[in-house]
Design a protein around this motif. Sequence first.
Motif, PDB file in Angstrom:
ATOM      1  N   ARG A 101     -20.909  38.243 -14.004  1.00  0.00           N
ATOM      2  CA  ARG A 101     -19.590  38.522 -13.435  1.00  0.00           C
ATOM      3  C   ARG A 101     -19.448  39.793 -12.575  1.00  0.00           C
ATOM      4  O   ARG A 101     -18.334  40.138 -12.178  1.00  0.00           O
ATOM      5  CB  ARG A 101     -18.563  38.554 -14.558  1.00  0.00           C
ATOM      6  CG  ARG A 101     -18.682  39.742 -15.508  1.00  0.00           C
ATOM      7  CD  ARG A 101     -17.611  40.769 -15.250  1.00  0.00           C
ATOM      8  NE  ARG A 101     -17.732  41.922 -16.125  1.00  0.00           N
ATOM      9  CZ  ARG A 101     -17.728  43.166 -15.690  1.00  0.00           C
ATOM     10  NH1 ARG A 101     -17.656  43.418 -14.390  1.00  0.00           N
ATOM     11  NH2 ARG A 101     -17.815  44.178 -16.530  1.00  0.00           N
ATOM     12  N   ALA A 103     -19.906  41.898  -9.171  1.00  0.00           N
ATOM     13  CA  ALA A 103     -20.214  41.789  -7.741  1.00  0.00           C
ATOM     14  C   ALA A 103     -21.369  42.721  -7.348  1.00  0.00           C
ATOM     15  O   ALA A 103     -22.324  42.279  -6.692  1.00  0.00           O
ATOM     16  CB  ALA A 103     -18.953  42.070  -6.922  1.00  0.00           C
ATOM     17  N   PRO A 104     -21.345  44.011  -7.743  1.00  0.00           N
ATOM     18  CA  PRO A 104     -22.462  44.886  -7.327  1.00  0.00           C
ATOM     19  C   PRO A 104     -23.816  44.407  -7.859  1.00  0.00           C
ATOM     20  O   PRO A 104     -24.821  44.471  -7.148  1.00  0.00           O
ATOM     21  CB  PRO A 104     -22.092  46.249  -7.933  1.00  0.00           C
ATOM     22  CG  PRO A 104     -20.611  46.195  -8.108  1.00  0.00           C
ATOM     23  CD  PRO A 104     -20.303  44.771  -8.461  1.00  0.00           C
ATOM     24  N   THR A 145     -11.720  33.922 -10.424  1.00  0.00           N
ATOM     25  CA  THR A 145     -11.398  35.263  -9.941  1.00  0.00           C
ATOM     26  C   THR A 145     -10.443  35.240  -8.748  1.00  0.00           C
ATOM     27  O   THR A 145     -10.493  34.323  -7.925  1.00  0.00           O
ATOM     28  CB  THR A 145     -12.693  36.015  -9.554  1.00  0.00           C
ATOM     29  OG1 THR A 145     -12.353  37.277  -9.000  1.00  0.00           O
ATOM     30  CG2 THR A 145     -13.522  35.250  -8.530  1.00  0.00           C
ATOM     31  N   MET A 146      -9.616  36.262  -8.666  1.00  0.00           N
ATOM     32  CA  MET A 146      -8.737  36.433  -7.506  1.00  0.00           C
ATOM     33  C   MET A 146      -9.574  36.602  -6.237  1.00  0.00           C
ATOM     34  O   MET A 146      -9.109  36.316  -5.137  1.00  0.00           O
ATOM     35  CB  MET A 146      -7.881  37.702  -7.678  1.00  0.00           C
ATOM     36  CG  MET A 146      -6.710  37.580  -8.604  1.00  0.00           C
ATOM     37  SD  MET A 146      -5.483  36.418  -8.022  1.00  0.00           S
ATOM     38  CE  MET A 146      -5.086  37.105  -6.441  1.00  0.00           C
ATOM     39  N   HIS A 190     -18.621  36.524  -6.156  1.00  0.00           N
ATOM     40  CA  HIS A 190     -17.354  35.855  -5.853  1.00  0.00           C
ATOM     41  C   HIS A 190     -17.612  34.493  -5.188  1.00  0.00           C
ATOM     42  O   HIS A 190     -16.858  33.551  -5.367  1.00  0.00           O
ATOM     43  CB  HIS A 190     -16.480  36.739  -4.949  1.00  0.00           C
ATOM     44  CG  HIS A 190     -15.904  37.934  -5.658  1.00  0.00           C
ATOM     45  ND1 HIS A 190     -16.429  39.194  -5.544  1.00  0.00           N
ATOM     46  CD2 HIS A 190     -14.841  38.053  -6.489  1.00  0.00           C
ATOM     47  CE1 HIS A 190     -15.712  40.038  -6.277  1.00  0.00           C
ATOM     48  NE2 HIS A 190     -14.746  39.384  -6.865  1.00  0.00           N
ATOM     49  N   GLN A 216      -8.480  35.279 -12.064  1.00  0.00           N
ATOM     50  CA  GLN A 216      -8.118  36.544 -12.715  1.00  0.00           C
ATOM     51  C   GLN A 216      -8.346  37.754 -11.811  1.00  0.00           C
ATOM     52  O   GLN A 216      -9.267  37.783 -11.008  1.00  0.00           O
ATOM     53  CB  GLN A 216      -8.926  36.696 -14.000  1.00  0.00           C
ATOM     54  CG  GLN A 216      -8.572  37.970 -14.773  1.00  0.00           C
ATOM     55  CD  GLN A 216      -9.068  37.951 -16.199  1.00  0.00           C
ATOM     56  OE1 GLN A 216      -8.304  37.776 -17.138  1.00  0.00           O
ATOM     57  NE2 GLN A 216     -10.352  38.135 -16.376  1.00  0.00           N
ATOM     58  N   ARG A 249     -13.272  52.708 -14.780  1.00  0.00           N
ATOM     59  CA  ARG A 249     -14.217  53.750 -14.350  1.00  0.00           C
ATOM     60  C   ARG A 249     -13.485  55.064 -14.097  1.00  0.00           C
ATOM     61  O   ARG A 249     -13.915  56.125 -14.545  1.00  0.00           O
ATOM     62  CB  ARG A 249     -14.950  53.304 -13.071  1.00  0.00           C
ATOM     63  CG  ARG A 249     -16.204  52.509 -13.358  1.00  0.00           C
ATOM     64  CD  ARG A 249     -16.755  51.846 -12.112  1.00  0.00           C
ATOM     65  NE  ARG A 249     -17.138  52.737 -11.028  1.00  0.00           N
ATOM     66  CZ  ARG A 249     -18.270  53.451 -10.992  1.00  0.00           C
ATOM     67  NH1 ARG A 249     -19.103  53.409 -12.018  1.00  0.00           N
ATOM     68  NH2 ARG A 249     -18.567  54.204  -9.953  1.00  0.00           N
ATOM     69  N   PHE A 250     -12.357  54.992 -13.392  1.00  0.00           N
ATOM     70  CA  PHE A 250     -11.611  56.232 -13.118  1.00  0.00           C
ATOM     71  C   PHE A 250     -11.204  56.912 -14.437  1.00  0.00           C
ATOM     72  O   PHE A 250     -11.249  58.132 -14.563  1.00  0.00           O
ATOM     73  CB  PHE A 250     -10.366  55.935 -12.275  1.00  0.00           C
ATOM     74  CG  PHE A 250     -10.652  55.586 -10.822  1.00  0.00           C
ATOM     75  CD1 PHE A 250     -11.918  55.745 -10.281  1.00  0.00           C
ATOM     76  CD2 PHE A 250      -9.637  55.119  -9.996  1.00  0.00           C
ATOM     77  CE1 PHE A 250     -12.185  55.431  -8.939  1.00  0.00           C
ATOM     78  CE2 PHE A 250      -9.882  54.806  -8.656  1.00  0.00           C
ATOM     79  CZ  PHE A 250     -11.168  54.953  -8.130  1.00  0.00           C
ATOM     80  N   HIS A 263     -14.081  54.587  -3.092  1.00  0.00           N
ATOM     81  CA  HIS A 263     -14.884  54.083  -1.973  1.00  0.00           C
ATOM     82  C   HIS A 263     -14.069  54.094  -0.689  1.00  0.00           C
ATOM     83  O   HIS A 263     -13.014  53.455  -0.625  1.00  0.00           O
ATOM     84  CB  HIS A 263     -15.344  52.640  -2.230  1.00  0.00           C
ATOM     85  CG  HIS A 263     -16.285  52.518  -3.385  1.00  0.00           C
ATOM     86  ND1 HIS A 263     -16.544  51.331  -4.029  1.00  0.00           N
ATOM     87  CD2 HIS A 263     -17.041  53.462  -4.008  1.00  0.00           C
ATOM     88  CE1 HIS A 263     -17.423  51.528  -4.985  1.00  0.00           C
ATOM     89  NE2 HIS A 263     -17.737  52.818  -5.005  1.00  0.00           N
ATOM     90  N   ALA A 271      -5.650  43.024  -7.387  1.00  0.00           N
ATOM     91  CA  ALA A 271      -4.782  42.550  -8.463  1.00  0.00           C
ATOM     92  C   ALA A 271      -5.341  43.029  -9.804  1.00  0.00           C
ATOM     93  O   ALA A 271      -6.567  43.079  -9.975  1.00  0.00           O
ATOM     94  CB  ALA A 271      -4.743  41.028  -8.431  1.00  0.00           C
ATOM     95  N   VAL A 308      -6.448  51.217  -4.447  1.00  0.00           N
ATOM     96  CA  VAL A 308      -7.424  52.037  -5.171  1.00  0.00           C
ATOM     97  C   VAL A 308      -7.055  53.529  -5.116  1.00  0.00           C
ATOM     98  O   VAL A 308      -7.098  54.238  -6.119  1.00  0.00           O
ATOM     99  CB  VAL A 308      -8.853  51.774  -4.624  1.00  0.00           C
ATOM    100  CG1 VAL A 308      -9.837  52.820  -5.115  1.00  0.00           C
ATOM    101  CG2 VAL A 308      -9.321  50.376  -5.015  1.00  0.00           C
ATOM    102  N   GLU A 332     -16.284  45.447   2.959  1.00  0.00           N
ATOM    103  CA  GLU A 332     -14.955  44.935   2.616  1.00  0.00           C
ATOM    104  C   GLU A 332     -13.940  45.622   3.519  1.00  0.00           C
ATOM    105  O   GLU A 332     -14.229  46.666   4.102  1.00  0.00           O
ATOM    106  CB  GLU A 332     -14.629  45.205   1.126  1.00  0.00           C
ATOM    107  CG  GLU A 332     -14.619  46.677   0.751  1.00  0.00           C
ATOM    108  CD  GLU A 332     -14.412  46.953  -0.737  1.00  0.00           C
ATOM    109  OE1 GLU A 332     -14.207  46.017  -1.514  1.00  0.00           O
ATOM    110  OE2 GLU A 332     -14.457  48.145  -1.116  1.00  0.00           O
ATOM    111  N   CYS A 381     -22.119  54.075  -7.725  1.00  0.00           N
ATOM    112  CA  CYS A 381     -22.391  52.681  -7.351  1.00  0.00           C
ATOM    113  C   CYS A 381     -23.521  52.701  -6.340  1.00  0.00           C
ATOM    114  O   CYS A 381     -23.332  53.209  -5.225  1.00  0.00           O
ATOM    115  CB  CYS A 381     -21.157  52.057  -6.706  1.00  0.00           C
ATOM    116  SG  CYS A 381     -19.805  51.842  -7.847  1.00  0.00           S
TER     117      CYS A 381
END
Length: 405
Positions: A101, A103-104, A145-146, A190, A216, A249-250, A263, A271, A308, A332, A381
Amino acid sequence: MKIAVLGGDGFVGWPTSLHLSDQGHEVHILDNLSRRWIDTELGVQSLTPMDSIQERTRIWHQETGRRIRFHLLDLAKDYERLKQWLLEIRPDAVIHFAEQRAAPYSMKTDRHKVYTVDNNVSATHNLLSALVETEIDAHLIHLGTMGVYGYSTVGAAIPEGYLPVGIETIGGETVEQEILYPTRPGSIYHMTKSLDQILFQFYAQNDGLRITDLHQGIVWGTHTEQTRRHVQLVNRFDYDGDYGTVLNRFLIQAAIGYPLTVHGTGGQTRAFIHIQDSVRCIELALNDGPKRGDRVKIFNQMTETHRVRDLANLVSELTGAKVAWLPNPRKEAAENELVVKNDQFLALGLDPITLRAGLLEEVVDVAKKYAYRVDRSRIPCVSAWTREIAQRVERDPEHRGLKSA
Ligand SMILES: O=c1ccn([C@@H]2O[C@H](COP(=O)(O)OP(=O)(O)O[C@H]3O[C@H](CS(=O)(=O)O)[C@@H](O)[C@H](O)[C@H]3O)[C@@H](O)[C@H]2O)c(=O)[nH]1
């Protein structure tokens, strides 16, 4: 109900299993424990100390008297055993979380791309094919996923899966039709969820499978009502650059005095949903399944959208953390708008938990408690979306500085 939770050892799968078991359902977890192997591959571990799945289910039984059964099986590889297992258990519902699940992680190297596509697409297809072959009429709920919708800069409201379009016929009339919202995935991960959508559409139409797909958003938070009950029931908490998601993470970065890793300009709008609402939505979807012959039911499983940089500013105000503006390792949109419809869950009675200080602080407290387990070198990352981006990120002094922070 007898419920099979595929991927029930993961971040959303585990609290969902507890929640459904708590409600009196007979829960069976099927998992190949790949998330634990990937931790080993990456040399990272969950911030929270996680026991084995067998130990977790033992504690659940000790605390509640309820049993959750665990079955070690690889959905993507053990097709024959999967069929046997389904015939043995004969579930009323199957909840499918069993996919890679992050993406990175999916963009790390060509090997990770191949693994993510093979694993995710095979897992989903094996399940669909096995349900048809065994003639088990279970309600299949998939965690999608959204991110399949993509992020436009326009900000038109995203409907729940289907888009009404007017199509001109040969006779020159315009007919209204609803089509699957065109996908525009931003990572290999995704993309696999976009492929899943087509598989679902086919099997609902061809074999009458009853399928719900939950699109989600980014999950935040860590505890649910059930994981709070015993220290050994704790949920996993990912903070590393591959599996950690942005808000969590934050919060952990703030807890250990690490600058918040934004980033680019932080103009990405996404979302979000709290983990407690995530498990509640699954319960609501479970009780509102489609009938045989219906098209795939699609819900947007999110409660609010945030930019973000606004999240970074919020966490910074709350905790005094500094913000680091980093080169973006992803390809992105630097800035995007996002408006999402989630009327179906609201109509089913979801009362959204929104981002409020108390719950944010709870995560910071959990992070502080386990701060001694954090390997700071695993926070940046480092998976880049293209080679060119990788070189640009590596050359950036802010990125280098953070890596050695
Ligand atoms: O330290 C960080 C980490 C992320 N981001 C940015 O935050 C956004 C979201 O990143 P994320 O890692 O929180 O979320 P994402 O990669 O989209 O994936 C996560 O959220 C998805 C829902 S959604 O994003 O598609 O709505 C789920 O499907 C995935 O399983 C889950 O890992 C991105 O623009 C990313 O560049 C930062 O600025 N700093």
